[in-house]
Scaffold this motif. Structure first.
Motif, PDB file in Angstrom:
ATOM      1  N   VAL A   6      69.752  15.734  -4.017  1.00  0.00           N
ATOM      2  CA  VAL A   6      69.201  16.780  -4.873  1.00  0.00           C
ATOM      3  C   VAL A   6      70.163  17.958  -4.866  1.00  0.00           C
ATOM      4  CG1 VAL A   6      67.291  18.403  -5.205  1.00  0.00           C
ATOM      5  CG2 VAL A   6      66.833  16.088  -4.373  1.00  0.00           C
ATOM      6  N   VAL A   7      70.618  18.354  -6.032  1.00  0.00           N
ATOM      7  CA  VAL A   7      71.457  19.537  -6.193  1.00  0.00           C
ATOM      8  C   VAL A   7      70.694  20.483  -7.110  1.00  0.00           C
ATOM      9  CG1 VAL A   7      73.645  20.440  -7.089  1.00  0.00           C
ATOM     10  CG2 VAL A   7      73.617  18.285  -5.818  1.00  0.00           C
ATOM     11  N   THR A   8      70.534  21.714  -6.666  1.00  0.00           N
ATOM     12  CA  THR A   8      69.758  22.692  -7.431  1.00  0.00           C
ATOM     13  C   THR A   8      70.618  23.905  -7.770  1.00  0.00           C
ATOM     14  OG1 THR A   8      68.959  23.883  -5.490  1.00  0.00           O
ATOM     15  CG2 THR A   8      67.653  22.006  -6.217  1.00  0.00           C
ATOM     16  N   PRO A   9      70.222  24.657  -8.786  1.00  0.00           N
ATOM     17  CA  PRO A   9      70.929  25.912  -9.065  1.00  0.00           C
ATOM     18  C   PRO A   9      70.851  26.833  -7.846  1.00  0.00           C
ATOM     19  CG  PRO A   9      69.476  25.338 -10.885  1.00  0.00           C
ATOM     20  CD  PRO A   9      69.162  24.400  -9.759  1.00  0.00           C
ATOM     21  N   TYR A  10      71.767  27.785  -7.778  1.00  0.00           N
ATOM     22  CA  TYR A  10      71.825  28.726  -6.667  1.00  0.00           C
ATOM     23  C   TYR A  10      70.477  29.421  -6.457  1.00  0.00           C
ATOM     24  CZ  TYR A  10      73.213  32.634  -3.741  1.00  0.00           C
ATOM     25  OH  TYR A  10      73.292  33.543  -2.724  1.00  0.00           O
ATOM     26  N   GLN A  11      70.105  29.582  -5.201  1.00  0.00           N
ATOM     27  CA  GLN A  11      68.862  30.258  -4.833  1.00  0.00           C
ATOM     28  C   GLN A  11      69.185  31.475  -3.971  1.00  0.00           C
ATOM     29  OE1 GLN A  11      65.767  28.862  -5.870  1.00  0.00           O
ATOM     30  NE2 GLN A  11      67.165  27.546  -7.029  1.00  0.00           N
ATOM     31  N   GLU A  12      68.680  32.627  -4.358  1.00  0.00           N
ATOM     32  CA  GLU A  12      68.876  33.854  -3.575  1.00  0.00           C
ATOM     33  C   GLU A  12      68.365  33.685  -2.142  1.00  0.00           C
ATOM     34  OE1 GLU A  12      70.127  36.959  -4.626  1.00  0.00           O
ATOM     35  OE2 GLU A  12      70.654  36.176  -6.598  1.00  0.00           O
ATOM     36  N   THR A  13      67.368  32.843  -1.960  1.00  0.00           N
ATOM     37  CA  THR A  13      66.752  32.661  -0.639  1.00  0.00           C
ATOM     38  C   THR A  13      67.676  31.977   0.368  1.00  0.00           C
ATOM     39  OG1 THR A  13      65.757  30.585  -1.375  1.00  0.00           O
ATOM     40  CG2 THR A  13      64.408  32.588  -1.564  1.00  0.00           C
ATOM     41  N   TRP A  14      68.742  31.342  -0.111  1.00  0.00           N
ATOM     42  CA  TRP A  14      69.645  30.659   0.818  1.00  0.00           C
ATOM     43  C   TRP A  14      70.293  31.636   1.789  1.00  0.00           C
ATOM     44  CZ3 TRP A  14      72.219  27.253  -3.479  1.00  0.00           C
ATOM     45  CH2 TRP A  14      71.351  26.199  -3.813  1.00  0.00           C
ATOM     46  N   GLU A  15      70.686  32.791   1.311  1.00  0.00           N
ATOM     47  CA  GLU A  15      71.302  33.788   2.200  1.00  0.00           C
ATOM     48  C   GLU A  15      70.290  34.273   3.234  1.00  0.00           C
ATOM     49  OE1 GLU A  15      74.114  36.033   4.057  1.00  0.00           O
ATOM     50  OE2 GLU A  15      74.466  34.542   2.485  1.00  0.00           O
ATOM     51  N   GLN A  16      69.059  34.472   2.826  1.00  0.00           N
ATOM     52  CA  GLN A  16      68.004  34.883   3.761  1.00  0.00           C
ATOM     53  C   GLN A  16      67.759  33.791   4.800  1.00  0.00           C
ATOM     54  OE1 GLN A  16      65.241  35.384   0.471  1.00  0.00           O
ATOM     55  NE2 GLN A  16      64.926  37.528   1.090  1.00  0.00           N
ATOM     56  N   ALA A  17      67.739  32.545   4.360  1.00  0.00           N
ATOM     57  CA  ALA A  17      67.531  31.420   5.285  1.00  0.00           C
ATOM     58  C   ALA A  17      68.666  31.366   6.303  1.00  0.00           C
ATOM     59  CB  ALA A  17      67.433  30.108   4.514  1.00  0.00           C
ATOM     60  N   TYR A  18      69.900  31.578   5.824  1.00  0.00           N
ATOM     61  CA  TYR A  18      71.039  31.613   6.753  1.00  0.00           C
ATOM     62  C   TYR A  18      70.864  32.733   7.781  1.00  0.00           C
ATOM     63  CZ  TYR A  18      75.301  33.355   8.710  1.00  0.00           C
ATOM     64  OH  TYR A  18      76.210  33.862   9.609  1.00  0.00           O
ATOM     65  N   ARG A  19      70.558  33.940   7.314  1.00  0.00           N
ATOM     66  CA  ARG A  19      70.420  35.080   8.233  1.00  0.00           C
ATOM     67  C   ARG A  19      69.329  34.827   9.274  1.00  0.00           C
ATOM     68  NH1 ARG A  19      71.276  38.393   3.572  1.00  0.00           N
ATOM     69  NH2 ARG A  19      69.051  38.869   3.502  1.00  0.00           N
ATOM     70  N   HIS A  20      68.215  34.268   8.822  1.00  0.00           N
ATOM     71  CA  HIS A  20      67.117  33.962   9.743  1.00  0.00           C
ATOM     72  C   HIS A  20      67.555  32.943  10.796  1.00  0.00           C
ATOM     73  CE1 HIS A  20      63.132  33.020  11.247  1.00  0.00           C
ATOM     74  NE2 HIS A  20      63.416  31.747  11.042  1.00  0.00           N
ATOM     75  N   GLU A  21      68.164  31.854  10.329  1.00  0.00           N
ATOM     76  CA  GLU A  21      68.530  30.779  11.267  1.00  0.00           C
ATOM     77  C   GLU A  21      69.671  31.189  12.187  1.00  0.00           C
ATOM     78  OE1 GLU A  21      67.673  27.232  13.081  1.00  0.00           O
ATOM     79  OE2 GLU A  21      66.538  28.279  11.536  1.00  0.00           O
TER      80      GLU A  21
END
Length: 173
Positions: A6-21
Motif C-alpha cells: 500500500v502506497v498512500t499520498p503524503y500524510q502530515e501525521t507521519w512526522e508526528q508519528a516519528y517524533r512520538h516513536e
C-alpha cells in the motif's frame, strides 16, 4: 503471509508519528543511541509512501545493540539482526494485523550507510523533480503489484540506485 503493498499520498501525521516513536525510543535506550533521524519516504514532505515510519539511529558500537534486544522487544520491536545489510541492526514494529508500523535501522555512528540514508532523504527534500518521479513510480508499482512486494521492490531498484548516486554526488559536492 503475503503483505499488501500500500502506497498512500503524503500524510502530515507521519512526522508526528516519528517524533512520538523516536522520543519513546530515546526514553528507553538513550545510553545506546547517539543520534536518531526520520528517513525513508515518510520523511519527505509531499512524497507518496508506504505508511511505515523509518527511523535511523546511530550508536557507538553495533555489537552492543544486540545486548538490548530484550528492551526493544518490550517496546514492541522484533529484532531481525542485519537483515541483509552488513553492519546494521534492524527492528520491525507491527500492529496486531501484521502491518509494519516502524522500521528501526541502527548503524555505527558516521558509517557509509548513515550517510547514504541521510543523503537520499535530504536530496529528495530539495530536488522536487526526482521526488515527484520517485513518488509517482511507487504509486504505479503498488497498483501493478499489490500483493507482490518483491516485484514492487525490484521495480523501483534502478530508480533508487540512480537517485542515490545523484544524492551522494550532491552530498559530497
Amino acid at each position: 503471509m503475503v503483505r499488501h503493498v500500500v502506497v498512500t499520498p503524503y500524510q502530515e501525521t507521519w512526522e508526528q508519528a516519528y517524533r512520538h516513536e523516536s522520543s519513546r525510543l530515546l526514553h528507553h535506550v538513550n545510553t545506546l543511541l547517539q543520534s536518531v533521524y526520520h528517513v525513508g519516504s515518510t520523511s519527505i514532505p509531499g512524497m507518496a509512501a508506504k505508511p511505515t515510519i523509518d527511523i535511523l539511529a546511530e550508536t557507538l558500537s553495533i555489537q552492543e545493540v544486540d545486548s538490548w534486544n530484550q528492551t526493544f522487544e518490550k517496546l514492541g520491536y522484533q529484532p531481525l539482526g542485519e537483515n541483509g545489510i552488513k553492519g546494521r541492526r534492524y527492528f520491525c514494529k507491527e500492529d496486531a494485523e501484521g502491518n509494519h508500523l516502524v522500521h528501526l535501522h541502527i548503524f555505527e555512528k558516521d558509517s557509509e550507510e548513515v550517510i547514504r540514508h541521510l543523503a537520499f532523504r535530504d536530496y529528495l527534500r530539495t530536488h522536487s523533480e526526482d521526488a515527484d518521479f520517485y513518488s509517482g513510480l511507487k504509486l504505479q508499482l503498488a497498483e501493478a503489484f499489490p500483493y507482490d512486494a518483491e516485484s514492487y521492490q525490484y521495480g523501483k531498484s534502478a530508480a533508487v540506485k540512480k537517485i542515490e548516486e545523484r544524492a551522494l554526488d550532491w552530498w559530497y559536492a
